[in-house]
Design a protein around this motif. Structure first.
Motif, short mmCIF file in Angstrom:
data_model
loop_
_atom_site.label_atom_id
_atom_site.label_comp_id
_atom_site.label_asym_id
_atom_site.label_seq_id
_atom_site.Cartn_x
_atom_site.Cartn_y
_atom_site.Cartn_z
N TRP A 194 0.77 -1.31 0.05
CA TRP A 194 0.01 -0.04 0.12
C TRP A 194 0.80 1.27 0.14
CZ3 TRP A 194 -2.50 2.95 4.38
CH2 TRP A 194 -3.51 3.68 3.85
N PRO A 196 -0.28 4.79 -0.91
CA PRO A 196 -1.16 5.88 -1.31
C PRO A 196 -0.46 7.36 -1.78
CG PRO A 196 -1.18 5.81 1.00
CD PRO A 196 -0.41 4.75 0.58
N GLU A 220 -0.90 -1.05 -4.46
CA GLU A 220 -2.01 -0.29 -4.13
C GLU A 220 -2.03 1.11 -3.97
OE1 GLU A 220 -5.03 -2.22 -1.50
OE2 GLU A 220 -4.48 -4.35 -2.24
N THR A 222 -4.91 3.18 -3.67
CA THR A 222 -6.22 3.60 -3.21
C THR A 222 -6.57 4.16 -1.92
OG1 THR A 222 -6.58 1.43 -2.33
CG2 THR A 222 -7.23 1.65 -4.66
#
Length: 309
Positions: A194, A196, A220, A222
């Protein structure tokens, strides 16, 4: 004052300190008549009398006394303005992307080796902005991940690879890889990485896209990017989320977070930092900075590492 005659202002301050036009003339190696002319021009420009002549020399009027501290400030401001753009006197301006990341650490290391060189760290958005700033002269250098020179750079911009920074996996204490001292990039297939803060179109986005494609996992992006602290809080509490950090990235977190840095091996992904500068930049500290970064102490390249082709 429509036009500031700094010679006249400096002559006024010198005459005020000395109390005699003759002493001011000697200071500037000009005639007393030239001093009088400069003062008269300044008085005409200001619309007031600055001195009255006495048997003992020149005495400031009330307006002269009021103007004197501002005249001193004016001269100091001018000197600071000139020093800010005068090579050898102004600070070496270097773009470091982020103040917690490796480029800032490299700049701090250079400062430790050369404490007498004034430095000014700035943070620009991406490599394109950095190259534009190097070309315009608003910065002296940038430390960035860049494509090969000649594919992207104008002819007057140069770059050299200065530091290949190992990338590490950052996990919380309950993550399945938290107990591992090392992991291979191929082991990350299926893991939720992750990040972001990645911005499409930037050089760091291109790097991590290539890394994910090379080893078959997905990064990711998101969710909103609320900054470093919320990211670390989320990673610390998650059994499934992990993120990437550079080896020299400086993070501090509460002890109860229990975050783990997991080394990546076979191969070790390294983030390729290059120094970017203008061919005609005359700042005398720039050569010392290049030599410091090219000394070999930061080299992690070679067998067993990976960078995008």
């Amino acid at each position: 004052m429509r036009d500031v005659d700094f010679d006249a202002v400096r002559t006024f301050v010198t005459a005020a300190d000395a109390g005699r036009f003759q002493d001011a003339a000697a200071e500037f190696s000009i005639t007393q008549q030239a001093v009088s002319k400069r003062i008269a021009t300044l008085e005409k420009n200001l619309g007031v009398r600055l001195f009255t002549r006495t048997s003992r020399g020149a005495k400031l009027t009330i307006d002269g006394q009021a103007f004197l501290p501002h005249a001193r400030d004016l001269l100091r401001t001018r000197e600071r303005a000139l020093a800010s753009v005068r090579p050898g006197r102004r600070a070496l301006r270097v773009d470091v992307i982020g103040r917690r990341l490796a480029p800032a650490d490299l700049l701090r290391d250079f400062h430790g080796a050369h404490p007498g060189i004034a430095l000014d760290a700035v943070t620009l958005f991406d490599a394109d902005a950095a190259v534009d700033a190097v070309r315009s002269g608003s910065i002296d250098a940038s430390i960035r991940a860049v494509t090969m020179p000649g594919q992207r750079f104008p002819e007057d911009v140069r770059s050299t690879r200065v530091y290949d920074e190992p990338i590490q996996l950052l996990t919380g204490p309950a993550h399945e890889l938290a107990a591992a001292r090392c992991a291979a990039p191929a082991d990350l297939a299926g893991q939720r990485i992750w990040m972001p803060g990645i911005v499409p179109g930037t050089e760091w986005a291109a790097y991590y896209e290539a890394l994910a494609a090379a080893f078959g996992f997905t990064i990711e992006v998101t969710g909103p990017d609320f900054g470093v602290e919320p990211l670390l809080d989320t990673i610390a509490d998650s059994r499934t989320l992990a993120t990437f950090v550079g080896e020299r990235t400086r993070f501090a977190w509460p002890a109860d977070h229990g975050l783990r840095r997991v080394h990546l091996r076979d191969p070790t992904p390294v983030y390729p930092h290059s120094l970017v500068w203008h061919l005609d930049n005359p700042h005398p500290a720039l050569a010392a900075f290049r030599d410091h970064l090219r000394s070999g102490r930061f080299d992690h390249s070679g067998a067993g590492t990976w960078t995008p082709s």
